[in-house]
Scaffold this active site. Sequence first.
Site, short mmCIF file in Angstrom:
data_model
loop_
_atom_site.label_atom_id
_atom_site.label_comp_id
_atom_site.label_asym_id
_atom_site.label_seq_id
_atom_site.Cartn_x
_atom_site.Cartn_y
_atom_site.Cartn_z
N ARG A 295 0.85 -1.36 -0.10
CA ARG A 295 0.04 -0.34 0.13
C ARG A 295 0.70 1.63 -0.18
O ARG A 295 -0.16 2.44 0.63
CB ARG A 295 -1.22 0.32 1.12
CG ARG A 295 -2.35 -1.05 1.15
CD ARG A 295 -2.95 -1.64 1.93
NE ARG A 295 -3.45 -2.14 1.96
CZ ARG A 295 -4.67 -3.03 1.55
NH1 ARG A 295 -5.46 -1.62 0.51
NH2 ARG A 295 -5.59 -4.34 1.87
N HIS B 1 2.99 -10.50 -6.68
CA HIS B 1 1.99 -9.92 -6.07
C HIS B 1 2.58 -8.40 -6.12
O HIS B 1 3.30 -8.22 -5.22
CB HIS B 1 0.75 -10.21 -5.20
CG HIS B 1 -0.27 -9.91 -5.19
ND1 HIS B 1 -0.67 -8.44 -5.92
CD2 HIS B 1 -1.59 -10.26 -5.89
CE1 HIS B 1 -2.06 -8.02 -6.19
NE2 HIS B 1 -2.23 -9.65 -5.90
N TYR C 194 -0.72 -2.90 -4.66
CA TYR C 194 -2.52 -2.28 -5.34
C TYR C 194 -2.60 -0.67 -5.42
O TYR C 194 -3.49 -0.86 -5.81
CB TYR C 194 -3.46 -2.27 -4.15
CG TYR C 194 -3.22 -3.81 -3.53
CD1 TYR C 194 -3.67 -5.27 -3.89
CD2 TYR C 194 -3.86 -4.89 -1.65
CE1 TYR C 194 -3.84 -6.60 -3.86
CE2 TYR C 194 -3.96 -5.31 -1.48
CZ TYR C 194 -3.93 -6.62 -2.51
OH TYR C 194 -3.97 -8.00 -1.72
N HIS D 56 -3.65 -6.13 -10.67
CA HIS D 56 -4.40 -6.34 -10.66
C HIS D 56 -4.70 -5.35 -11.83
O HIS D 56 -4.40 -4.26 -12.36
CB HIS D 56 -5.66 -5.03 -9.90
CG HIS D 56 -4.81 -6.26 -8.21
ND1 HIS D 56 -5.61 -6.01 -6.90
CD2 HIS D 56 -5.05 -7.64 -8.29
CE1 HIS D 56 -5.99 -6.46 -6.13
NE2 HIS D 56 -5.03 -8.00 -7.22
N GLU E 215 -4.90 -10.30 -13.34
CA GLU E 215 -5.33 -11.17 -12.05
C GLU E 215 -7.38 -10.91 -12.58
O GLU E 215 -7.74 -9.80 -13.07
CB GLU E 215 -5.43 -10.82 -10.89
CG GLU E 215 -6.39 -11.99 -10.17
CD GLU E 215 -5.97 -11.50 -8.43
OE1 GLU E 215 -5.09 -10.72 -8.18
OE2 GLU E 215 -6.54 -12.13 -7.73
N ASP F 208 -8.84 -16.02 -10.11
CA ASP F 208 -8.67 -15.84 -8.66
C ASP F 208 -10.40 -16.43 -8.27
O ASP F 208 -11.16 -15.83 -9.23
CB ASP F 208 -8.67 -14.35 -7.98
CG ASP F 208 -9.36 -14.46 -6.56
OD1 ASP F 208 -10.11 -14.91 -6.37
OD2 ASP F 208 -8.50 -14.07 -6.10
N HIS G 124 -12.68 -14.20 -6.97
CA HIS G 124 -13.15 -12.74 -7.28
C HIS G 124 -14.36 -13.98 -9.15
O HIS G 124 -15.08 -13.44 -8.95
CB HIS G 124 -11.28 -12.20 -8.31
CG HIS G 124 -10.91 -11.98 -7.04
ND1 HIS G 124 -9.80 -11.40 -7.60
CD2 HIS G 124 -11.31 -12.13 -6.00
CE1 HIS G 124 -9.26 -10.93 -6.39
NE2 HIS G 124 -10.28 -11.25 -5.54
N HIS H 249 -5.50 -18.40 -7.80
CA HIS H 249 -5.63 -17.70 -6.41
C HIS H 249 -6.64 -18.31 -6.23
O HIS H 249 -7.92 -18.27 -6.15
CB HIS H 249 -5.88 -16.33 -6.61
CG HIS H 249 -4.64 -15.48 -6.18
ND1 HIS H 249 -4.71 -14.25 -6.72
CD2 HIS H 249 -3.29 -15.97 -6.40
CE1 HIS H 249 -3.98 -13.83 -6.44
NE2 HIS H 249 -3.17 -14.32 -6.17
N ASP I 297 -15.63 -8.67 -2.77
CA ASP I 297 -14.51 -9.72 -3.23
C ASP I 297 -14.02 -9.88 -1.63
O ASP I 297 -13.54 -8.51 -0.84
CB ASP I 297 -13.03 -8.78 -3.62
CG ASP I 297 -12.18 -9.28 -3.58
OD1 ASP I 297 -12.54 -10.53 -3.47
OD2 ASP I 297 -11.24 -8.60 -3.57
N HIS J 221 -12.67 -13.29 0.57
CA HIS J 221 -12.08 -14.38 0.45
C HIS J 221 -13.19 -15.40 1.89
O HIS J 221 -12.96 -14.72 2.65
CB HIS J 221 -10.81 -13.86 0.76
CG HIS J 221 -10.09 -14.03 -0.51
ND1 HIS J 221 -9.01 -13.68 -1.17
CD2 HIS J 221 -10.90 -12.86 -1.85
CE1 HIS J 221 -8.86 -13.09 -1.66
NE2 HIS J 221 -9.83 -11.86 -2.62
N GLU K 190 -5.55 -17.42 -0.05
CA GLU K 190 -5.11 -15.74 0.01
C GLU K 190 -7.26 -15.63 0.82
O GLU K 190 -7.05 -14.61 0.53
CB GLU K 190 -5.24 -14.83 -1.15
CG GLU K 190 -4.18 -14.97 -1.65
CD GLU K 190 -4.61 -13.58 -3.41
OE1 GLU K 190 -5.63 -13.94 -3.60
OE2 GLU K 190 -3.38 -13.28 -3.15
MN MN Z 1 -6.88 -12.62 -5.56
ZN ZN Z 2 -4.57 -10.12 -5.83
MN MN Z 3 -9.54 -10.61 -3.44
#
Ligand code: MN
Ligand code: ZN
Ligand code: MN
Length: 300
Positions: free
Chosen positions: A42, A72, A75, A112, A148, A182, A185, A219, A232, A234, A264
Site C-alpha cells: 500500500r 503480487h 494495489y 490487478h 488477475e 482468482d 473473484h 488464487h 470481493d 475471501h 489468500e
Molecule cells: Mn487474488
Molecule cells: Zn490480487
Molecule cells: Mn480479492
Amino acid sequence: MQHQKKLLLGAHMSIEGGLHKAIERGIETGCTTLQIFTKSNRQWHAKAISLEEIEKFKQAVTASSINPIVAHASYLINLASPEEATRKKSIIALKKELEVCSQLNIPYLVLHPGSHVNQTTKEGVALISQGLDQALQESPGTTIIALETMAGQGSSVGSTFEELAEIYQLSEHKKRLGVCLDTCHIFSAGYDFTEKKVYEAMWSEFDKTIGLERLKVIHVNDSKKELGSRVDRHETITKGKIGAEAFALLFNDARFFDVPKILETPKVTLAEDIYNMEIIKGLLTKETKELLKVKSEKAA
Ligand code: MN
Ligand code: ZN
Ligand code: MN
C-alpha cells in the site's frame, strides 16, 4: 531433468523480517509454491533491496523445494487511471516490480489490471494494454505479468474473460503476459463453477477467450458473498458460497496440476494456511494423490 509431479499448493506469505522469512514460513506450513509482496503493498515507495537480502532470499528458495515463487504487485498501481500523472507513476512502479522480480528470479508477477474510474471499459482496456507494453518494453527479463481476474467492484477492468483477452490482444508483448484466475473473484463476477457441468462450461469459455495456456497462477479462495455479488470477500476453503465440489473438481483436474495454486484465505497465524491445505488434500481422489505423491494422513 525429469519433471516430478507434485501438488503445487501454497499461500500468500508475509515478508516481515526479510524476504527470506517468507520461504521459512512456506516450509513451516508445507507449501510447494507461495506468493509474496516484494514490498509494502500500500505504499508507492520501495526501499532498495540490498544485494545481501537478494542472496539470502535466493539461497533460501534454492535450499527449499518451493517452486515457483509468485509475486503480487502493489494495489496502488492503476494503469487505467484517467489521470496521466497516476498512469506515469503506475508504469514506473510496475517497472520497479519487474526489476525486483528479475533480481529475485521470480517468474510471475500478479497484477490487478486497473480501474477506469469514469471512462469506458474500452478506454480502460486500451490504457492498460499501453501501460503494460511500456513497462515491459523498458524492463528486460523474463518475468511474466499475470493479469488477475477481478470481482467487478467499482470500475475495475478484468471481471470478464473477454476484457482480459482484449488487453492481451492489444499488447505487443504477448510472450510476457498471462492470467491469474482468482476463484473468489470470478465467482463474485458471476462465473459459476460449483458443479461439474458449469465447471466444464466455465473452463471452456476461459479457453475460447483467453486460452488455457495463458493461465499462469490460480488464487484459491472461497467466497463470503453470493455468485454475481461483485463483492470481493475471501473465505476459508469449503466454508463459503463456492463450496467443496468446485475445489474438488479443480484440484483433481490434471490440466492444472502444473499451475501454482495460492491461498489468500483469511488468517491470523500460519495455522489457518495449514488448515486450508489439509481441507484441499482431503478433496483429492486416490488417483490424484498417487499421481502427485500426496501422502494420506491415514496409513495407506
Ligand atoms: Mn487474488
Ligand atoms: Zn490480487
Ligand atoms: Mn480479492
